[in-house]
Each structure stands twice: as C-alpha cells, then as structure tokens.
Enzyme design. Structure first.
Site, PDB file in Angstrom:
ATOM      1  N   SER A 203     -28.665 -15.929 -56.711  1.00 21.00           N
ATOM      2  CA  SER A 203     -27.215 -15.905 -56.891  1.00 21.00           C
ATOM      3  C   SER A 203     -26.727 -17.267 -57.388  1.00 21.00           C
ATOM      4  O   SER A 203     -27.149 -17.708 -58.462  1.00 21.00           O
ATOM      5  CB  SER A 203     -26.538 -15.477 -55.584  1.00 21.00           C
ATOM      6  OG  SER A 203     -25.189 -15.143 -55.802  1.00 21.00           O
ATOM      7  N   GLU A 325     -27.005  -4.257 -57.511  1.00 18.45           N
ATOM      8  CA  GLU A 325     -26.413  -5.527 -57.095  1.00 18.45           C
ATOM      9  C   GLU A 325     -25.035  -5.383 -56.456  1.00 18.45           C
ATOM     10  O   GLU A 325     -24.750  -5.911 -55.382  1.00 18.45           O
ATOM     11  CB  GLU A 325     -26.283  -6.472 -58.304  1.00 18.45           C
ATOM     12  CG  GLU A 325     -27.589  -6.903 -58.928  1.00 18.45           C
ATOM     13  CD  GLU A 325     -28.203  -8.129 -58.266  1.00 18.45           C
ATOM     14  OE1 GLU A 325     -27.655  -8.611 -57.255  1.00 18.45           O
ATOM     15  OE2 GLU A 325     -29.245  -8.595 -58.761  1.00 18.45           O
ATOM     16  N   HIS A 424     -27.262  -6.827 -53.837  1.00 17.14           N
ATOM     17  CA  HIS A 424     -27.347  -8.275 -54.064  1.00 17.14           C
ATOM     18  C   HIS A 424     -27.904  -8.983 -52.831  1.00 17.14           C
ATOM     19  O   HIS A 424     -27.398  -8.827 -51.717  1.00 17.14           O
ATOM     20  CB  HIS A 424     -25.942  -8.798 -54.373  1.00 17.14           C
ATOM     21  CG  HIS A 424     -25.896 -10.220 -54.838  1.00 17.14           C
ATOM     22  ND1 HIS A 424     -26.458 -10.634 -56.015  1.00 17.14           N
ATOM     23  CD2 HIS A 424     -25.325 -11.326 -54.284  1.00 17.14           C
ATOM     24  CE1 HIS A 424     -26.239 -11.923 -56.185  1.00 17.14           C
ATOM     25  NE2 HIS A 424     -25.561 -12.368 -55.142  1.00 17.14           N
TER      26      HIS A 424
END
Length: 509
Positions: A203, A325, A424
């Site tokens: 990320s 995600e 995610h």
C-alpha cells in the site's frame, strides 16, 4: 522461551578470546543488546536518526546520538504519532526507530537483507507490527522493519519549513532513505549483506518503493524491489502539496505571515494537535492521505511517468495486486442500487461505459459492484501499467493474490457484510505474523503461505522468485501474472481480467 544472554567482550590473542555474545551487536552509534532464541535473533527499537522534535521538526533526519553502554534492544521503540480508533492518538513524535531480525547463526556469513516499509495511507502503522520470523527462518535472510514520520509531521509541504534548495515536504521519505543508509552502514554487523538489499512495502509502503525506484538519493541503497498493492498514481505534485499545506497551516493556527514567523508557529504547535488534524493532498481509494511530492530534486518525476520513460532503477522487481482490493474500503459502507449509478457519475462522459462493463445485475450486492469498479480503477490497472513499464529497466515478476477466503484484517466488521475475498492487505498474514490477525487457517492456505514465503525469499536471494519444488513463475513480458491461490497455480492476464482497456482511458479521480 527467549533468553537474553550476558555480554562477553572478545579481546586479546585469538586463543584467549571468549565466545561472542550473540545478543550484542556493535553498531556505528553504539552496542545494542537484543533477544536470542533457538531460531532467530531480534533487535528492536534501534534509533537510526535523532528524535525529530523541537527545532528538528520538519527538518531532514539528523544523525542519531552516540552511546557507549549497551542499549536495550529487546522491545520496540515508540511508533510515530498517529490517530487510533475513536479519535484517540497513539505513538510519539520521537519515533525514528527500526528493528532487525536475523537467523540465529547470522553472524557466521553474510545473508541478503529485506527492508520492509509499512503501509497505512502515510498516516498510520509502524515497523513493529510486522513480525518476519517465518521469512527469517525459511528464507535465511535478515529482515529490517522501519518507522517513518506520518501525516502532517511526515509530509507537510509548507514553504516556511522548506529544506535543501527550497524543497518541501517528503520528511517521511527522507526518513526512509536515512534508514536505508543505516542499513548500508550497519547491517554487516548483524550478518547482513549491504550489497544485497531488497526494499519492499505494501500500500503506502509500496508507493514509497515507487519513489525510491526513481529518487536519485536512493540510488545504490537497494538492489531489488517488491511492491504489494501500491496505488502509485496517487503521488502528489509539488504545487498541490504546497497549496494544501498552506491551507493546513492556517487550520492549525499558523496563517500566512513571513516565513520565519510561520515556521516558529508551526514548530510550537503541540505534536498531538498536528497528528489529530488530517492533512490531505489526494485520495488513496477514497481515503484522504498525504504523500511524497514530486517535481523537486529528491523526487524529480511522477513515478508513473518515470517508469514509462525508462527512468527507474535497474533492479529486479516483484509486483502484484490483490483480486478484490477495494472490498476492504467498502466493508463498513452501505451502497444501494439507487446510489450505484450516482457513484458512477464521477467518471463523467465515461460513466455509461463503466456501467456497461460493470452492470449491477452481475453482482450479488451493490457494494460488490462498486468494489469491482474501484479495484480495477485504483489498483489493478495502474499496477498493470507499472508492471509493463518496469520491464524496460529490469526483470519483473508479477502476481495476483486471489485467496477468496483470506482472513479479514483487524478493524473490519465481524462478520463482514459480504464476502471480502482477497481484499487490500489480506496477503500480509501469509508473509508476516501480525498482531491480532489470524494466520492462514486451512491446510491449503498454509501451503499457499509457505509457497509465498519461499517465492519472496528466493527473490531476495537472487532477484528471481523461482526455486526448486515451486510452480514456475514466468518472468513478466507484457501480460501474464502468477495467480497466488490455495487451489491453483496458474497465470492470468491482469490487463484483460480487470478491464484495463477501459481504465487506461479514464484519469484517476
């Protein structure tokens, strides 16, 4: 049980030397005493820079103090000041610490090094959240996890606190580079090879890796890169960073005045007030965030553009995306069938094309339709773009993490309102032991975890994830990515499966 060994200093003739104490390592700043078990050694809370407080707030990291007595490195240092649940704050402004994990016999020879840069939208997280014991043991490597300044304390781009040659912001990125220089200068004492360093992140951590790939100041500080779910198109240009930072300064009580007065005012604001006041340059997946800013010597170019122009560091890259995600960001929301068309209006003239590609009747719930849209737009297709571009400067190995039953990370509704799939961050427990996060549960998931750790480890050792006994991972040549799934070992074309022909025509909002 972990044992902390007593110190023994080796001196005199070789025949008179006593055995070296495995729990004590001499760094350039002074000796540190860590923790030793049968499998690994851990050294926590080592300062790699001076506390960025007082007059050092909003300045590049300074060298740490030197000490002579053994420093306790058996517990993590403070995480950087950040918001927690329910508006609370946690951490400290004095937070520039790192942690080193090594195999138990690491001093016997040089091993490759993995430096992990945590995610958290540049506003939350810390290196100590990630326990890399499985990577260390299985991968026979040294792992370093780091803290860096977050939020406005890490990325305020106000000209009143400009640094070298009028550059603004990027203090968190400067911290990361200081940590990489620390690794270069100290890691050999821990049994690591400073000539074989891989940087990795997820990320915002992967966004940081994007920046290091194109920052001149990061040149030769690493030799390989791993990018997990990094929306690197969310970087900020200098002009936007300055404008948003000037607005921020006024918000916390330091309005326009001469630069010296604004700088004094900013440094006098309590750190807790700064951390509690969000600084937003742009939005990562709908979440406002600060970020490194380009258009200045530290980061001359937008990384996405630099990659396309062949300006990235010439190192091997492992890069990937999670199949679902955006369900992570939608899990706490309710989206109705009536709201879905209104959400798609953000795409302007292309809204009808998006609607045709992601019709509501294809999905069990409107939230899943919107998640599919944003997964492809914000994550999968920009990452596919970067994957293709990076093949111009070195070997690239691409993946899609696709466990449909991966365990949710903490902080999400339990049970989730709909299947979250491979959301995610859900790949992280397959690589690290995370506090309060379940490890892979089924035998198939554990096998996938073991496989991923071996792939990542092989990449750190050789720049190629392939190893004996693993399904072949083809080098990326423009289309195929390895699917990381508990029950299959196949490849997929990310560009096709995530409808990137559509999204390359639509700017990221």
């Amino acid at each position: 049980m972990a044992a902390v060994f007593s110190a023994v200093t080796a001196c005199g003739d070789e025949k008179d030397q006593q055995p070296t104490d495995a729990a004590v390592v001499q760094t350039r700043s002074g000796p540190v005493r860590g923790t030793v078990t049968a499998d690994e050694r851990a050294f926590s809370g080592i300062p790699y820079a001076a506390p960025p407080v007082g007059e050092l707030r909003w300045k590049p990291p300074a060298a740490p103090a030197v000490w002579s007595a053994e420093r306790d490195a058996t517990k993590p240092g403070a995480e950087c000041l950040q918001p927690e649940d329910a508006g609370r704050l946690t951490g400290s402004e004095d937070c520039l610490f790192l942690n080193v994990w090594t195999p138990s016999g690491a001093a016997d020879r040089k091993r490759p090094v993995l430096v992990w840069i945590h995610g958290g939208a540049f506003t939350t997280g810390s290196g100590s959240l990630y326990n890399p014991a499985r990577l260390v043991r299985t991968g026979d490597m040294v792992v370093v996890t780091i803290n860096y300044r977050l939020g406005a304390l890490g990325f305020l781009g106000h000209p009143a606190v400009a640094h070298e040659d009028g550059q603004v912001g990027n203090f968190g990125l400067l911290d990361q580079q200081a940590a990489l220089r620390w690794v270069r200068d100290n890691i050999a004492a821990f049994g690591g090879d400073p000539a074989k360093v891989t940087i990795a992140g997820e990320s915002a951590g992967a966004m940081s890796v994007c920046d290091h790939l194109v920052s001149p100041a990061s040149d030769r500080l690493f030799h390989g890169a791993i990018l997990q779910s990094g929306p690197c198109e969310m970087q900020t240009d200098r002009q936007t960073a300055v404008a948003k930072s000037e607005e921020y300064s006024a918000t916390i009580g330091c309005p326009d005045a001469d630069a010296a007065a604004v700088a004094r005012c900013l440094r006098a604001v309590p750190a807790e007030q700064v951390a509690a006041t969000p600084l937003h340059f742009t939005g990562e997946a709908g979440v406002g965030l600060p970020s490194p800013s380009y258009g200045q010597p530290l980061l001359p170019d937008d990384p996405m553009v630099a990659f396309r122009d062949g300006k990235a560091a010439k190192v091997p890259v492992l890069i990937g995306v999670n199949r679902d995600e955006y369900t992570y960001f939608v899990a706490g929301q309710t989206i109705t069938a009536q709201q879905y068309p209104d959400l798609l209006k953000m795409f302007g003239p292309q809204a009808d094309a998006v609607t045709a590609q992601y019709p509501l009747d294809r999905y069990a719930q409107p939230e899943l339709a919107w998640s599919a849209v944003m997964t492809d737009h914000v994550f999968a297709c920009p990452i596919a773009d970067n994957t293709k571009s990076l093949t111009r400067t070195g070997p690239v190995y691409a993946y899609e993490f696709a466990d449909p039953d991966a365990a949710p990370l903490p902080g999400l509704p339990s049970p989730p309102p709909f299947p979250l799939g491979a959301a995610h961050g859900f790949e992280l427990p397959y690589l690290f032991d995370l506090d309060r996060t379940p490890s892979p549960a089924t035998s198939a998931q554990q096998a996938l975890s073991d496989k991923m750790i071996r792939y990542w480890s092989a990449f750190v050792h050789t720049g190629d994830p392939n190893a004996n006994g693993l399904p072949h991972w083809p080098r990326h040549t423009g289309d195929q990515s390895l699917v990381l799934h508990p029950d299959t070992a196949t490849t997929t074309n990310i560009h096709e499966t995530h409808h990137c022909a559509l999204w390359t025509q639509i700017p990221t909002p």
